[in-house]
Scaffold this motif. Structure first.
Motif, PDB file in Angstrom:
ATOM      1  N   ARG A 105      -4.073 -11.242   7.467  1.00 43.11           N
ATOM      2  CA  ARG A 105      -5.049 -10.174   7.751  1.00 43.11           C
ATOM      3  C   ARG A 105      -4.241  -8.878   8.142  1.00 43.11           C
ATOM      4  N   THR A 106      -4.207  -7.846   7.506  1.00 42.08           N
ATOM      5  CA  THR A 106      -3.265  -6.731   7.872  1.00 42.08           C
ATOM      6  C   THR A 106      -3.680  -5.825   9.309  1.00 42.08           C
ATOM      7  N   LEU A 107      -2.792  -5.389   9.859  1.00 43.95           N
ATOM      8  CA  LEU A 107      -3.193  -4.527  11.217  1.00 43.95           C
ATOM      9  C   LEU A 107      -2.542  -3.368  11.121  1.00 43.95           C
ATOM     10  N   PRO A 108      -2.987  -2.146  11.345  1.00 45.65           N
ATOM     11  CA  PRO A 108      -4.300  -2.036  11.879  1.00 45.65           C
ATOM     12  C   PRO A 108      -5.569  -1.973  10.708  1.00 45.65           C
ATOM     13  N   GLY A 109      -5.156  -2.283   9.506  1.00 39.72           N
ATOM     14  CA  GLY A 109      -6.174  -1.893   8.283  1.00 39.72           C
ATOM     15  C   GLY A 109      -7.202  -2.962   8.243  1.00 39.72           C
ATOM     16  N   PHE A 110      -7.198  -4.409   8.887  1.00 42.28           N
ATOM     17  CA  PHE A 110      -7.931  -5.324   8.769  1.00 42.28           C
ATOM     18  C   PHE A 110      -8.654  -5.853   7.334  1.00 42.28           C
ATOM     19  N   HIS A 111      -7.494  -5.731   6.400  1.00 48.38           N
ATOM     20  CA  HIS A 111      -8.086  -5.873   5.309  1.00 48.38           C
ATOM     21  C   HIS A 111      -7.299  -7.496   4.919  1.00 48.38           C
ATOM     22  N   LEU A 112      -7.994  -8.310   4.111  1.00 45.74           N
ATOM     23  CA  LEU A 112      -7.461  -9.669   3.731  1.00 45.74           C
ATOM     24  C   LEU A 112      -6.573  -9.732   2.428  1.00 45.74           C
ATOM     25  N   LEU A 113      -5.321 -10.192   2.654  1.00 46.97           N
ATOM     26  CA  LEU A 113      -4.392 -10.037   1.619  1.00 46.97           C
ATOM     27  C   LEU A 113      -3.837 -11.345   1.493  1.00 46.97           C
ATOM     28  N   ALA A 120       3.615  -5.825   1.971  1.00 49.42           N
ATOM     29  CA  ALA A 120       2.903  -4.573   2.529  1.00 49.42           C
ATOM     30  C   ALA A 120       3.747  -4.339   3.809  1.00 49.42           C
ATOM     31  N   LEU A 121       3.934  -5.312   4.490  1.00 56.73           N
ATOM     32  CA  LEU A 121       4.734  -5.200   6.076  1.00 56.73           C
ATOM     33  C   LEU A 121       6.229  -4.743   5.741  1.00 56.73           C
ATOM     34  N   ALA A 122       6.911  -5.041   4.604  1.00 54.95           N
ATOM     35  CA  ALA A 122       7.956  -4.453   4.384  1.00 54.95           C
ATOM     36  C   ALA A 122       8.133  -3.054   4.190  1.00 54.95           C
ATOM     37  N   ARG A 123       7.210  -2.630   3.375  1.00 52.62           N
ATOM     38  CA  ARG A 123       6.953  -1.264   2.944  1.00 52.62           C
ATOM     39  C   ARG A 123       6.237  -0.132   4.079  1.00 52.62           C
ATOM     40  N   GLY A 124       5.729  -0.974   4.844  1.00 49.04           N
ATOM     41  CA  GLY A 124       4.982  -0.158   6.098  1.00 49.04           C
ATOM     42  C   GLY A 124       3.491   0.414   5.373  1.00 49.04           C
ATOM     43  N   SER A 125       3.197   0.003   4.403  1.00 52.89           N
ATOM     44  CA  SER A 125       1.818   0.439   3.913  1.00 52.89           C
ATOM     45  C   SER A 125       1.345  -0.318   2.445  1.00 52.89           C
ATOM     46  N   TYR A 126       0.323  -0.152   2.206  1.00 52.53           N
ATOM     47  CA  TYR A 126      -0.196  -0.833   0.834  1.00 52.53           C
ATOM     48  C   TYR A 126      -1.277   0.116   0.302  1.00 52.53           C
ATOM     49  N   THR A 127      -1.624  -0.166  -0.952  1.00 50.50           N
ATOM     50  CA  THR A 127      -2.380   0.460  -1.497  1.00 50.50           C
ATOM     51  C   THR A 127      -3.651  -0.390  -1.919  1.00 50.50           C
ATOM     52  N   ALA A 128      -5.034  -0.349  -1.596  1.00 52.80           N
ATOM     53  CA  ALA A 128      -6.243  -1.127  -2.002  1.00 52.80           C
ATOM     54  C   ALA A 128      -7.334  -0.350  -1.886  1.00 52.80           C
ATOM     55  N   PHE A 129      -8.453  -0.669  -2.562  1.00 55.23           N
ATOM     56  CA  PHE A 129      -9.637  -0.464  -2.428  1.00 55.23           C
ATOM     57  C   PHE A 129      -9.737   1.137  -2.708  1.00 55.23           C
ATOM     58  N   GLY A 130      -8.716   1.682  -3.254  1.00 58.85           N
ATOM     59  CA  GLY A 130      -8.805   3.081  -3.786  1.00 58.85           C
ATOM     60  C   GLY A 130      -8.254   4.077  -2.652  1.00 58.85           C
ATOM     61  N   GLY A 131      -7.516   3.384  -1.662  1.00 59.58           N
ATOM     62  CA  GLY A 131      -6.833   4.295  -0.641  1.00 59.58           C
ATOM     63  C   GLY A 131      -5.316   3.647  -0.295  1.00 59.58           C
ATOM     64  N   VAL A 187      -1.959   1.879   6.439  1.00 61.16           N
ATOM     65  CA  VAL A 187      -0.645   1.412   7.024  1.00 61.16           C
ATOM     66  C   VAL A 187      -0.611   0.026   7.473  1.00 61.16           C
ATOM     67  N   CYS A 188       0.559  -0.467   7.625  1.00 65.11           N
ATOM     68  CA  CYS A 188       0.524  -1.928   7.776  1.00 65.11           C
ATOM     69  C   CYS A 188       1.706  -1.863   8.750  1.00 65.11           C
ATOM     70  N   GLN A 189       1.380  -2.261  10.026  1.00 65.58           N
ATOM     71  CA  GLN A 189       2.154  -2.438  11.170  1.00 65.58           C
ATOM     72  C   GLN A 189       2.659  -3.877  11.396  1.00 65.58           C
ATOM     73  N   ASN A 190       1.484  -4.735  11.182  1.00 62.41           N
ATOM     74  CA  ASN A 190       1.696  -6.139  11.430  1.00 62.41           C
ATOM     75  C   ASN A 190       0.872  -7.021  10.582  1.00 62.41           C
ATOM     76  N   LEU A 191       0.900  -8.408  10.608  1.00 63.50           N
ATOM     77  CA  LEU A 191       0.194  -9.373   9.824  1.00 63.50           C
ATOM     78  C   LEU A 191      -0.351 -10.410  10.776  1.00 63.50           C
ATOM     79  N   GLU A 192      -1.621 -10.749  10.591  1.00 60.44           N
ATOM     80  CA  GLU A 192      -2.204 -11.617  11.439  1.00 60.44           C
ATOM     81  C   GLU A 192      -2.242 -13.026  10.429  1.00 60.44           C
ATOM     82  N   TYR A 193      -1.797 -13.833  10.392  1.00 57.47           N
ATOM     83  CA  TYR A 193      -1.664 -15.232   9.768  1.00 57.47           C
ATOM     84  C   TYR A 193      -3.138 -16.090  10.120  1.00 57.47           C
TER      85      TYR A 193
END
Length: 207
Positions: A74-82, A90-101, A104-110
């Motif tokens: 789960r991405t943080l702070p986006g709270f999206h399931l990947l 997404a963490l390496a790039r610092g961001s990701y594109t999903a759901f039409g937007g 920012v991806c600062q951390n991952l919750e396993y």
């Protein structure tokens, strides 16, 4: 037709790593009640899975493949399931594109394989229990909609009040009788009293 359903599942496989595809197909087939040792059939892929709430088969919004419970984040702070691969990228790039937007991806919750996941239908955020998801929907979406509706009713009532005062002033200038307190405003189609009566939030429009 079965082909659109199969095509939706298999099309992303052409661009994904082979091991990721195999894990996703094994998980999807197991969720449908089948065995990974039995050959996959068209009916197995097209048959919708029957799972308890929070255990449904979910697709990665980036890869388009089923998310394996043991390989999901789960991405943080986006709270999206990947899926794990998409999350690491997404963490390496610092961001990701999903759901039409773009998010920012600062951390991952396993997530643990046994964790249940509930997705908000409004913004696709993932939560680990249904009560948290419902609270998020109420605070983040339903409450905002109610506030916006109350604001709209107040603005409408104020507009009718000003229009009614202007009509009364115009009649006085012409020497006519003043408008009644509850007289209908010409062209408005309703009265201030009617707006207050229609207000479902305790007469906020009349305040």
């Amino acid at each position: 037709p079965l082909w659109p359903k199969i095509h939706r599942i298999c099309q992303p496989c052409l661009a994904a790593p082979a091991d990721t595809v195999l894990d996703a197909l094994r998980f999807t087939f197991a969720a449908m009640g089948g065995s990974s040792r039995e050959p996959l059939r068209v009916d197995d892929l097209a048959r919708p899975p029957e799972a308890e709430p929070g255990k449904e088969v979910m697709f990665c919004p980036i890869l388009g493949l089923p998310i394996v419970p043991a390989l999901r984040v789960r991405t943080l702070p986006g709270f999206h399931l990947l899926s794990l691969d998409a999350g690491k990228e997404a963490l390496a790039r610092g961001s990701y594109t999903a759901f039409g937007g773009r998010f920012v991806c600062q951390n991952l919750e396993y997530l643990h394989p046994d964790d249940k996941v509930f997705i908000c239908a409004e913004d696709n955020k993932a939560f680990l229990n249904e009560m948290s998801m419902r609270y998020h929907r109420y605070i983040g979406h339903e409450l905002k909609d109610r506030k916006a509706e109350r604001k709209r009713l107040r603005e409408r009532a104020e507009e009718l009040k000003i229009r009614r005062a202007a009509q009364a002033a115009h009649r006085q200038q012409l020497g006519g009788p003043p408008a009644a307190a509850a007289q209908e405003v010409p062209g408005a189609g309703t009265t201030l009293g009617a707006v207050a009566a229609e207000d479902p939030y305790g007469g906020a429009a009349a305040a």
